[in-house]
Write a protein that holds these residues in place. Structure first.
Motif, PDB file in Angstrom:
ATOM      1  N   LEU A  13     -17.393  -0.756   3.568  1.00  0.00           N
ATOM      2  CA  LEU A  13     -16.323  -1.624   3.082  1.00  0.00           C
ATOM      3  C   LEU A  13     -15.173  -0.806   2.497  1.00  0.00           C
ATOM      4  O   LEU A  13     -14.001  -1.099   2.755  1.00  0.00           O
ATOM      5  CB  LEU A  13     -16.867  -2.596   2.031  1.00  0.00           C
ATOM      6  CG  LEU A  13     -17.920  -3.591   2.521  1.00  0.00           C
ATOM      7  CD1 LEU A  13     -18.369  -4.503   1.381  1.00  0.00           C
ATOM      8  CD2 LEU A  13     -17.392  -4.424   3.681  1.00  0.00           C
ATOM      9  N   VAL A  14     -15.493   0.222   1.724  1.00  0.00           N
ATOM     10  CA  VAL A  14     -14.441   1.086   1.183  1.00  0.00           C
ATOM     11  C   VAL A  14     -13.654   1.724   2.324  1.00  0.00           C
ATOM     12  O   VAL A  14     -12.420   1.832   2.274  1.00  0.00           O
ATOM     13  CB  VAL A  14     -15.040   2.177   0.267  1.00  0.00           C
ATOM     14  CG1 VAL A  14     -13.969   3.197  -0.124  1.00  0.00           C
ATOM     15  CG2 VAL A  14     -15.636   1.552  -0.990  1.00  0.00           C
ATOM     16  N   GLY A  15     -14.347   2.124   3.380  1.00  0.00           N
ATOM     17  CA  GLY A  15     -13.682   2.742   4.521  1.00  0.00           C
ATOM     18  C   GLY A  15     -12.741   1.813   5.257  1.00  0.00           C
ATOM     19  O   GLY A  15     -11.838   2.269   5.978  1.00  0.00           O
ATOM     20  N   ARG A  16     -12.897   0.510   5.084  1.00  0.00           N
ATOM     21  CA  ARG A  16     -12.019  -0.459   5.747  1.00  0.00           C
ATOM     22  C   ARG A  16     -10.746  -0.755   4.958  1.00  0.00           C
ATOM     23  O   ARG A  16      -9.818  -1.379   5.488  1.00  0.00           O
ATOM     24  CB  ARG A  16     -12.782  -1.771   5.969  1.00  0.00           C
ATOM     25  CG  ARG A  16     -13.824  -1.704   7.079  1.00  0.00           C
ATOM     26  CD  ARG A  16     -14.709  -2.940   7.073  1.00  0.00           C
ATOM     27  NE  ARG A  16     -13.941  -4.199   7.057  1.00  0.00           N
ATOM     28  CZ  ARG A  16     -14.493  -5.394   6.835  1.00  0.00           C
ATOM     29  NH1 ARG A  16     -15.800  -5.478   6.606  1.00  0.00           N
ATOM     30  NH2 ARG A  16     -13.736  -6.473   6.841  1.00  0.00           N
ATOM     31  N   LEU A  17     -10.684  -0.311   3.704  1.00  0.00           N
ATOM     32  CA  LEU A  17      -9.538  -0.670   2.861  1.00  0.00           C
ATOM     33  C   LEU A  17      -8.200  -0.163   3.409  1.00  0.00           C
ATOM     34  O   LEU A  17      -7.220  -0.926   3.417  1.00  0.00           O
ATOM     35  CB  LEU A  17      -9.764  -0.164   1.430  1.00  0.00           C
ATOM     36  CG  LEU A  17     -10.893  -0.848   0.660  1.00  0.00           C
ATOM     37  CD1 LEU A  17     -11.056  -0.218  -0.714  1.00  0.00           C
ATOM     38  CD2 LEU A  17     -10.640  -2.350   0.527  1.00  0.00           C
ATOM     39  N   PRO A  18      -8.107   1.088   3.870  1.00  0.00           N
ATOM     40  CA  PRO A  18      -6.795   1.529   4.399  1.00  0.00           C
ATOM     41  C   PRO A  18      -6.309   0.675   5.566  1.00  0.00           C
ATOM     42  O   PRO A  18      -5.126   0.359   5.659  1.00  0.00           O
ATOM     43  CB  PRO A  18      -7.068   2.971   4.833  1.00  0.00           C
ATOM     44  CG  PRO A  18      -8.212   3.416   3.987  1.00  0.00           C
ATOM     45  CD  PRO A  18      -9.075   2.201   3.845  1.00  0.00           C
ATOM     46  N   GLN A  19      -7.213   0.293   6.447  1.00  0.00           N
ATOM     47  CA  GLN A  19      -6.826  -0.532   7.600  1.00  0.00           C
ATOM     48  C   GLN A  19      -6.353  -1.911   7.144  1.00  0.00           C
ATOM     49  O   GLN A  19      -5.383  -2.453   7.698  1.00  0.00           O
ATOM     50  CB  GLN A  19      -8.005  -0.676   8.560  1.00  0.00           C
ATOM     51  CG  GLN A  19      -7.672  -1.494   9.796  1.00  0.00           C
ATOM     52  CD  GLN A  19      -8.874  -1.664  10.718  1.00  0.00           C
ATOM     53  OE1 GLN A  19      -9.974  -1.240  10.389  1.00  0.00           O
ATOM     54  NE2 GLN A  19      -8.660  -2.286  11.859  1.00  0.00           N
ATOM     55  N   ILE A  20      -7.016  -2.466   6.146  1.00  0.00           N
ATOM     56  CA  ILE A  20      -6.612  -3.778   5.635  1.00  0.00           C
ATOM     57  C   ILE A  20      -5.217  -3.714   5.040  1.00  0.00           C
ATOM     58  O   ILE A  20      -4.372  -4.588   5.278  1.00  0.00           O
ATOM     59  CB  ILE A  20      -7.632  -4.272   4.587  1.00  0.00           C
ATOM     60  CG1 ILE A  20      -8.930  -4.667   5.284  1.00  0.00           C
ATOM     61  CG2 ILE A  20      -7.069  -5.442   3.787  1.00  0.00           C
ATOM     62  CD1 ILE A  20     -10.036  -5.047   4.338  1.00  0.00           C
ATOM     63  N   ILE A  21      -4.925  -2.660   4.286  1.00  0.00           N
ATOM     64  CA  ILE A  21      -3.600  -2.495   3.690  1.00  0.00           C
ATOM     65  C   ILE A  21      -2.547  -2.339   4.784  1.00  0.00           C
ATOM     66  O   ILE A  21      -1.484  -2.969   4.753  1.00  0.00           O
ATOM     67  CB  ILE A  21      -3.587  -1.290   2.742  1.00  0.00           C
ATOM     68  CG1 ILE A  21      -4.530  -1.529   1.555  1.00  0.00           C
ATOM     69  CG2 ILE A  21      -2.173  -1.002   2.245  1.00  0.00           C
ATOM     70  CD1 ILE A  21      -4.752  -0.304   0.690  1.00  0.00           C
ATOM     71  N   GLU A  22      -2.858  -1.514   5.772  1.00  0.00           N
ATOM     72  CA  GLU A  22      -1.892  -1.260   6.850  1.00  0.00           C
ATOM     73  C   GLU A  22      -1.618  -2.529   7.655  1.00  0.00           C
ATOM     74  O   GLU A  22      -0.472  -2.817   8.024  1.00  0.00           O
ATOM     75  CB  GLU A  22      -2.424  -0.158   7.764  1.00  0.00           C
ATOM     76  CG  GLU A  22      -1.460   0.206   8.889  1.00  0.00           C
ATOM     77  CD  GLU A  22      -1.975   1.355   9.742  1.00  0.00           C
ATOM     78  OE1 GLU A  22      -1.340   1.643  10.764  1.00  0.00           O
ATOM     79  OE2 GLU A  22      -3.018   1.934   9.388  1.00  0.00           O
ATOM     80  N   THR A  23      -2.677  -3.299   7.936  1.00  0.00           N
ATOM     81  CA  THR A  23      -2.512  -4.522   8.706  1.00  0.00           C
ATOM     82  C   THR A  23      -1.650  -5.536   7.948  1.00  0.00           C
ATOM     83  O   THR A  23      -0.765  -6.188   8.530  1.00  0.00           O
ATOM     84  CB  THR A  23      -3.888  -5.150   9.005  1.00  0.00           C
ATOM     85  OG1 THR A  23      -4.662  -4.228   9.770  1.00  0.00           O
ATOM     86  CG2 THR A  23      -3.734  -6.454   9.776  1.00  0.00           C
ATOM     87  N   ARG A  24      -1.875  -5.654   6.680  1.00  0.00           N
ATOM     88  CA  ARG A  24      -1.134  -6.641   5.883  1.00  0.00           C
ATOM     89  C   ARG A  24       0.332  -6.251   5.712  1.00  0.00           C
ATOM     90  O   ARG A  24       1.222  -7.099   5.714  1.00  0.00           O
ATOM     91  CB  ARG A  24      -1.806  -6.792   4.510  1.00  0.00           C
ATOM     92  CG  ARG A  24      -1.035  -7.676   3.531  1.00  0.00           C
ATOM     93  CD  ARG A  24      -0.905  -9.094   4.051  1.00  0.00           C
ATOM     94  NE  ARG A  24      -0.155  -9.942   3.126  1.00  0.00           N
ATOM     95  CZ  ARG A  24       1.164  -9.998   3.044  1.00  0.00           C
ATOM     96  NH1 ARG A  24       1.897  -9.271   3.875  1.00  0.00           N
ATOM     97  NH2 ARG A  24       1.760 -10.790   2.173  1.00  0.00           N
ATOM     98  N   PHE A  25       0.596  -4.960   5.572  1.00  0.00           N
ATOM     99  CA  PHE A  25       1.963  -4.511   5.301  1.00  0.00           C
ATOM    100  C   PHE A  25       2.533  -3.714   6.466  1.00  0.00           C
ATOM    101  O   PHE A  25       3.281  -2.762   6.268  1.00  0.00           O
ATOM    102  CB  PHE A  25       1.992  -3.665   4.029  1.00  0.00           C
ATOM    103  CG  PHE A  25       1.590  -4.415   2.788  1.00  0.00           C
ATOM    104  CD1 PHE A  25       2.507  -5.205   2.126  1.00  0.00           C
ATOM    105  CD2 PHE A  25       0.299  -4.342   2.306  1.00  0.00           C
ATOM    106  CE1 PHE A  25       2.148  -5.892   0.972  1.00  0.00           C
ATOM    107  CE2 PHE A  25      -0.067  -5.034   1.152  1.00  0.00           C
ATOM    108  CZ  PHE A  25       0.856  -5.812   0.488  1.00  0.00           C
ATOM    109  N   SER A  26       2.176  -4.068   7.691  1.00  0.00           N
ATOM    110  CA  SER A  26       2.607  -3.318   8.870  1.00  0.00           C
ATOM    111  C   SER A  26       4.136  -3.206   8.909  1.00  0.00           C
ATOM    112  O   SER A  26       4.855  -4.184   8.728  1.00  0.00           O
ATOM    113  CB  SER A  26       2.105  -4.002  10.140  1.00  0.00           C
ATOM    114  OG  SER A  26       2.583  -5.323  10.208  1.00  0.00           O
ATOM    115  N   GLY A  27       4.604  -1.983   9.177  1.00  0.00           N
ATOM    116  CA  GLY A  27       6.033  -1.732   9.266  1.00  0.00           C
ATOM    117  C   GLY A  27       6.687  -1.444   7.941  1.00  0.00           C
ATOM    118  O   GLY A  27       7.780  -0.889   7.873  1.00  0.00           O
TER     119      GLY A  27
END
Length: 275
Positions: free
Chosen positions: A64-78
């Motif tokens: 779950l910790v390893g998924r945090l960067p992807q979640i942040i990037e997906t939400r704030f893409s661009g």
């Protein structure tokens, strides 16, 4: 001693997202409330799949910790902000917990007279060693019951132990130790209670435990006093663990946890680098 498969272990530790200015970015502004990575208002919360050993739960936490960067990037893409997930017990007037769920489908586990002695044991064997690693006592010494000793909620088929602070999410060793000590205590006490048809006084003598009032008085003292007294109590706590029936199943996690406790090993609050 056969390992009882009907005990379950889970947790839902809280954390915060810190931006590049050192401010908290509210988790509920971009995380869903439900799910294995969700929010509790401004706090992020990890909800790993329960297991029957601390290693299983910690492996799930690491995923779950390893998924945090992807979640942040997906939400704030661009326009991705620099958000850093951090683990604390208290920060910027927010209290964070590392709640542990201990489950057993047997009714005596959730009722008197066993439940009070279980809570007393968790405060003594889990809460005191964990406190010695804490770098911020404000959550524990605050005005609310949250984070105080014996902060327990009965949640379906689990006892949710809520005394521990969120700083235990800082490193897998911390998390594994807190989970392993909790499961070892729960199983060992219940076995002694069920097999020996014992009384509360018998359990207290068997595990060399102080009274609940004595433990609660310990937690209420200033941090410097707790740290000094806790270090004096630690050798007896370790000896009691070594005599528990299920210590062998959890000794790797417990011994490393106590090694960190004895050395007061501190880790950075930033989760990504530690996990």
């Amino acid at each position: 001693m056969e390992q009882p498969a009907w005990f379950t272990l889970g947790c839902d530790p809280e954390f915060v997202f810190i931006d590049r200015h050192g401010r908290i970015c509210r988790a509920d502004s971009f995380l869903k409330k439900a799910g294995q990575i969700g929010h509790d208002g401004p706090l992020g919360e990890l909800r790993p799949t329960p297991g029957q050993h601390e290693d299983e739960v910690v492996d799930h936490l690491a995923q779950l910790v390893g998924r945090l960067p992807q979640i942040i990037e997906t939400r704030f893409s661009g326009r991705t902000p620099r958000l850093i997930p951090e683990a604390h017990s208290e920060t910027q007037n927010l209290a964070l917990g590392f709640h542990i769920h201990l489950g057993a489908p047997l009714p005596p586990f959730y009722h008197e007279p066993f439940l009070p002695i279980l809570i007393n044991a968790l405060d003594y064997f889990v809460g005191i060693p964990a406190l010695l690693l804490e770098d911020n006592p404000r959550r524990r010494l605050g005005k609310s019951k949250y984070g105080k000793p014996s902060d327990v909620r009965l949640n379906g088929t689990t006892v949710e132990y809520r005394t521990l602070g969120g700083y235990l999410l800082r490193h897998p060793d911390y998390a594994r130790g807190a989970l392993g000590t909790t499961l070892c205590v729960g199983k060992s006490l219940f076995l002694a209670w069920a097999l020996h048809r014992t009384t509360v006084a018998d359990v207290r003598r068997r595990f060399a435990m102080p009274t609940a009032a004595d433990v609660q008085e310990f937690f209420s003292q200033p941090d410097a006093v707790c740290q000094a007294q806790g270090r004096q109590m630690l050798p007896n706590i370790i000896k009691s663990f070594e005599k528990m029936e299920f210590f062998a199943y959890h000794q790797r996690s417990i011994r490393l946890f106590f090694q960190h406790t004895l050395l007061r090993k501190q880790f950075s609050p930033q989760l990504l680098g530690n996990w």
